[in-house]
Design an enzyme around this catalytic site. Structure first.
Site, PDB file in Angstrom:
ATOM      1  N   LYS A   1       0.828  -1.186   0.000  1.00  0.00           N
ATOM      2  CA  LYS A   1       0.000   0.000   0.000  1.00  0.00           C
ATOM      3  C   LYS A   1       0.875   1.254   0.000  1.00  0.00           C
ATOM      4  O   LYS A   1       2.040   1.134   0.355  1.00  0.00           O
ATOM      5  CB  LYS A   1      -0.916  -0.001   1.215  1.00  0.00           C
TER       6      LYS A   1
ATOM      7  N   LYS B   1      -1.536  -8.454  12.153  1.00  0.00           N
ATOM      8  CA  LYS B   1      -1.230  -8.275  13.576  1.00  0.00           C
ATOM      9  C   LYS B   1      -2.093  -9.234  14.394  1.00  0.00           C
ATOM     10  O   LYS B   1      -3.266  -9.417  14.117  1.00  0.00           O
ATOM     11  CB  LYS B   1      -1.462  -6.823  13.993  1.00  0.00           C
TER      12      LYS B   1
ATOM     13  N   GLU C   1       2.090   7.050  16.657  1.00  0.00           N
ATOM     14  CA  GLU C   1       3.507   6.712  16.481  1.00  0.00           C
ATOM     15  C   GLU C   1       4.362   7.814  17.071  1.00  0.00           C
ATOM     16  O   GLU C   1       3.980   8.989  17.038  1.00  0.00           O
ATOM     17  CB  GLU C   1       3.838   6.580  14.997  1.00  0.00           C
TER      18      GLU C   1
ATOM     19  N   HIS D   1      -4.971   0.916   6.666  1.00  0.00           N
ATOM     20  CA  HIS D   1      -4.906   0.238   7.966  1.00  0.00           C
ATOM     21  C   HIS D   1      -6.124   0.523   8.844  1.00  0.00           C
ATOM     22  O   HIS D   1      -6.735  -0.381   9.392  1.00  0.00           O
ATOM     23  CB  HIS D   1      -3.662   0.669   8.752  1.00  0.00           C
TER      24      HIS D   1
ATOM     25  N   LYS E   1       1.999  10.998  13.432  1.00  0.00           N
ATOM     26  CA  LYS E   1       3.431  10.838  13.672  1.00  0.00           C
ATOM     27  C   LYS E   1       3.820  11.784  14.808  1.00  0.00           C
ATOM     28  O   LYS E   1       3.189  12.823  15.008  1.00  0.00           O
ATOM     29  CB  LYS E   1       4.218  11.251  12.425  1.00  0.00           C
TER      30      LYS E   1
ATOM     31  N   ASP F   1      -1.718   7.311   3.946  1.00  0.00           N
ATOM     32  CA  ASP F   1      -0.712   6.392   4.487  1.00  0.00           C
ATOM     33  C   ASP F   1      -1.308   5.433   5.518  1.00  0.00           C
ATOM     34  O   ASP F   1      -0.896   4.279   5.603  1.00  0.00           O
ATOM     35  CB  ASP F   1       0.421   7.210   5.123  1.00  0.00           C
TER      36      ASP F   1
HETATM   37  C1  BG6 Z   1       3.047   1.841   7.260  1.00  0.00           C
HETATM   38  C2  BG6 Z   1       3.099   3.311   7.044  1.00  0.00           C
HETATM   39  O1  BG6 Z   1       2.105   1.246   6.407  1.00  0.00           O
HETATM   40  O2  BG6 Z   1       2.695   1.564   8.601  1.00  0.00           O
HETATM   41  C3  BG6 Z   1       4.083   3.951   7.982  1.00  0.00           C
HETATM   42  O3  BG6 Z   1       3.467   3.590   5.705  1.00  0.00           O
HETATM   43  C4  BG6 Z   1       3.788   3.547   9.407  1.00  0.00           C
HETATM   44  O4  BG6 Z   1       4.057   5.364   7.846  1.00  0.00           O
HETATM   45  C5  BG6 Z   1       3.638   2.047   9.544  1.00  0.00           C
HETATM   46  O5  BG6 Z   1       4.854   4.001  10.221  1.00  0.00           O
HETATM   47  C6  BG6 Z   1       3.159   1.668  10.921  1.00  0.00           C
HETATM   48  O6  BG6 Z   1       3.234   0.280  11.082  1.00  0.00           O
HETATM   49  P1  BG6 Z   1       3.375  -0.364  12.518  1.00  0.00           P
HETATM   50  O7  BG6 Z   1       3.271  -1.830  12.250  1.00  0.00           O
HETATM   51  O8  BG6 Z   1       4.701   0.051  13.039  1.00  0.00           O
HETATM   52  O9  BG6 Z   1       2.250   0.163  13.329  1.00  0.00           O
END
Ligand code: BG6
Length: 482
Positions: free
Chosen positions: A141, A175, A209, A233, A332, A228
């Site tokens: 993606k 997950k 994050e 997600h 972020k 993103d």
């Molecule tokens: C990715 C995004 O799909 O998922 C990133 O492009 C993001 O920006 C990441 O940091 C987060 O994944 P996880 O598994 O660390 O939550």
């Protein structure tokens, strides 16, 4: 048990995802003995290096597993590299010959490049007939940047690979806790009768994050948080929470139900985006005790209206969910790395307790995706001991690490092997991606039509205050109890 022997070809082999996720995932499966010795992992990128050079890069990427140096070396013997340019013929014949050396290996082409290269790569794979037989393509993606570009990509890929050969990955579906949602909802008699608008007050999903965009700024600035994280997600999480019980776990039974949710999302467009969405962009601040630059500094001072934070309120327009808000937020450079789904139940209809007993809090079911995966069910109980009937809100708390004593495999470990096995249940079907863009496009259009800059927030805070206002206006709060 070992899976069938395979060749995993990673386009974008020198990229961030390959080094951070894909190679480590395969390494862990290797250590567990699941990867047959005749399997190969072949990194592809434009960079002019060779097997030895690539193995040196990947050795570094795997260095975190220091105690396993011998295993790393054994694993790297199965790792190869070819330098190819998706837009040039050079080297493709040799690459095809390399693959046809092992005709019995399942072929997995993992496209971890900018989506505008997907079309070129697939047509070259097709021209060399590498799409034939047991051959699969994995699309990372975001697929496109709107419905139209997603359709172009899906059409072009579809000319070479059939839908059943196409695996659109959304690693959130790999997950553990997300899959656990299926077990929890459909393996217990307890929840499903309450799982509707009559008993659920609202749902909130947070994916926070601490990282900034770092060296991914070039990609990220063209995407932003909605493309993103939310379009894929977070909507997939919404689907897992909200879908009707599928008749079985067969890939299409599950995906049919998810699709209905995506198609039932209430539209957000120019008429209501200002009320229902909040966009933010981080400024310099602190993360994990260190001072960090703002987003624009990471872009080398370029101007940008790209959002690094989104909060929004949506609804699913069907009988089960009518009137139940779904609050989503992601960003972020937030204060902690935490992803969770909170299902907040309604209050009891009538209180029999004296107000001095304390407030009657709502039950909440909290599914923690990361870190510390687990499930908490917040209940009201009597505070133990004499001193009258005082109410307390406490969690029934199940931590996977404590309960099972093993660290959870990374999502990519499971999903990559699912591709080899040919199981698409946890991958997105084309119509799902389309429905998700159909919902996201009008939001993106409304934002760009408004011309407004995202609201600034200091790195290390929970985003713009408007995100708190978004939920507090409705008399609710973002979950802070864990
Ligand atoms: C990715 C995004 O799909 O998922 C990133 O492009 C993001 O920006 C990441 O940091 C987060 O994944 P996880 O598994 O660390 O939550």
């Amino acid at each position: 048990p070992q899976v069938q022997s395979f060749d995993l070809v990673i386009f974008g082999g020198t990229g961030d995802l390959a080094a951070r996720k894909l190679l480590p995932a395969m390494f862990h499966r290797f250590v567990d003995g699941q990867i047959p010795p005749s399997s190969r992992i072949i990194g592809i990128a434009r960079e002019a290096t060779d097997d030895a050079g690539y193995r040196a890069q990947m050795r570094k990427a795997l260095a975190g597993d220091g105690s396993k140096a011998a295993q790393v070396e054994a694993f790297l013997q199965q790792v190869f590299y070819r330098s190819l340019d998706a837009r040039k013929d050079n080297g493709w014949d040799d690459f095809a010959a390399l693959l046809t050396e092992r005709p019995d290996n399942v072929r997995v082409f993992y496209l971890s490049t900018a989506p505008d290269l997907f079309i070129d790569i697939c047509s070259r794979l097709g021209a060399h007939r590498l799409n034939e037989g047991e051959s699969r393509v994995v699309l990372e993606k975001p697929i496109g940047r709107d419905l139209e570009s997603a359709n172009q990509i899906n059409d072009a890929v579809g000319r070479v690979f059939s839908e059943s050969q196409t695996y659109r990955i959304d690693h959130y579906l790999g997950k553990e806790t997300v899959q656990n949602l299926l077990a929890l909802r459909f393996g217990n008699a307890l929840f499903e009768p309450l799982w509707n608008a009559e008993h659920i007050d609202h749902v909130q999903i947070t994916v926070a994050e601490t990282l900034g965009v770092g060296n991914r700024a070039a990609y990220y600035d063209h995407a932003g948080a909605l493309r993103d994280m939310v379009q894929n997600h977070m909507l997939q999480l919404v689907c897992m929470v909200a879908m009707e019980p599928p008749s079985s776990l067969s890939p299409d039974a599950v995906r049919d139900e998810k699709l209905k949710v995506l198609r039932s999302l209430k539209p957000i467009d120019e008429s209501n985006a200002a009320q229902l969405t909040v966009r933010g962009q981080y400024r310099a601040g602190a993360a994990e005790g260190q001072s960090v630059p703002g987003y624009l500094e990471e872009l080398d001072g370029a101007k940008s209206h790209t959002e690094t934070f989104v909060a929004l309120k949506t609804e699913i327009a069907n009988w089960r969910w009518a009137g139940v808000p779904f609050y989503l937020r992601t960003g972020k450079r937030l204060p902690e790395r935490v992803s969770e789904i909170v299902v907040a139940f309604k209050a009891v209809p009538h209180s029999i307790f004296d107000p001095s007993a304390g407030p009657l809090a709502h039950n909440r079911l909290v599914l923690r995706l990361q870190p510390d995966e687990g499930v908490k069910l917040w209940l009201t109980i009597k505070h133990p001991g004499p001193g009258g009937l005082r109410l307390r809100h406490v969690p029934l708390d199940m931590s996977f690490a404590e309960a099972f004593g093993v660290s959870q495999p990374d999502a990519y470990e499971r999903l990559l092997l699912d591709v080899v096995r040919g199981n698409p249940t946890l991958f997105m079907r084309r119509d799902e991606v389309e429905a998700a863009w159909r919902w996201a496009d009008p939001i993106l259009e409304a934002w760009s039509a408004s011309g407004e800059a995202p609201k600034p927030y200091t790195a290390g805070t929970w985003g713009p205050s408007a995100s708190v206002a978004l939920i507090e206006r409705d008399g609710r709060t973002w979950n802070e109890d864990g």
